[in-house]
Design a protein around this motif. Structure first.
Motif: not given
Length: 125
Positions: A4-16
């Protein structure tokens, strides 16, 4: 999909790698930032004859619909010219000190929240 536009999302990125996983990096992001609403609670306190502090209630991340900054503009009310001075402050601030004002002069003050370009709704004080 389905974001949904305007809604904050938390993204978690890990290197493998073959050796395992790295520490996660966490970022807040938006699928699309929207224009923020006007701020509330604007007030001005004249602290000396040549300085004032402008206060407002900072927007939350969700209210701002993206990462926000504020443009605080001011100009003398009795000025024949509409020359305006602006300062930009970060989104976590709810006040800014302004100096080098003319003694005995009233000022028009506007606080505008914005994400990328100053186009948010104005709230004047």
């Amino acid at each position: 999909t389905g974001l949904v536009p305007g809604v904050p999302y938390q993204v978690r990125v890990r290197a493998a790698s073959l050796g395992g996983f790295g520490s996660p990096a966490i970022e807040n992001c938006f699928s699309k930032q929207l224009e923020p609403p006007a701020v509330n609670g604007i007030s001005v306190e004249r602290v000396t004859t040549t300085a004032m502090i402008v206060f407002w209630t900072p927007l939350t991340l969700v209210q701002a619909r993206g990462f926000v900054r504020y443009r605080v503009s001011y100009r003398p009310l009795n000025s024949q010219k509409r020359q305006e001075v602006s300062v930009v402050v970060s989104g976590d601030q709810g006040s800014v000190a302004i100096s080098e004002l003319f003694p005995g002069v009233s000022y028009d003050v506007v606080v505008v929240p914005f994400n990328t370009e100053p186009s948010g709704q104005e709230l004047a004080g």
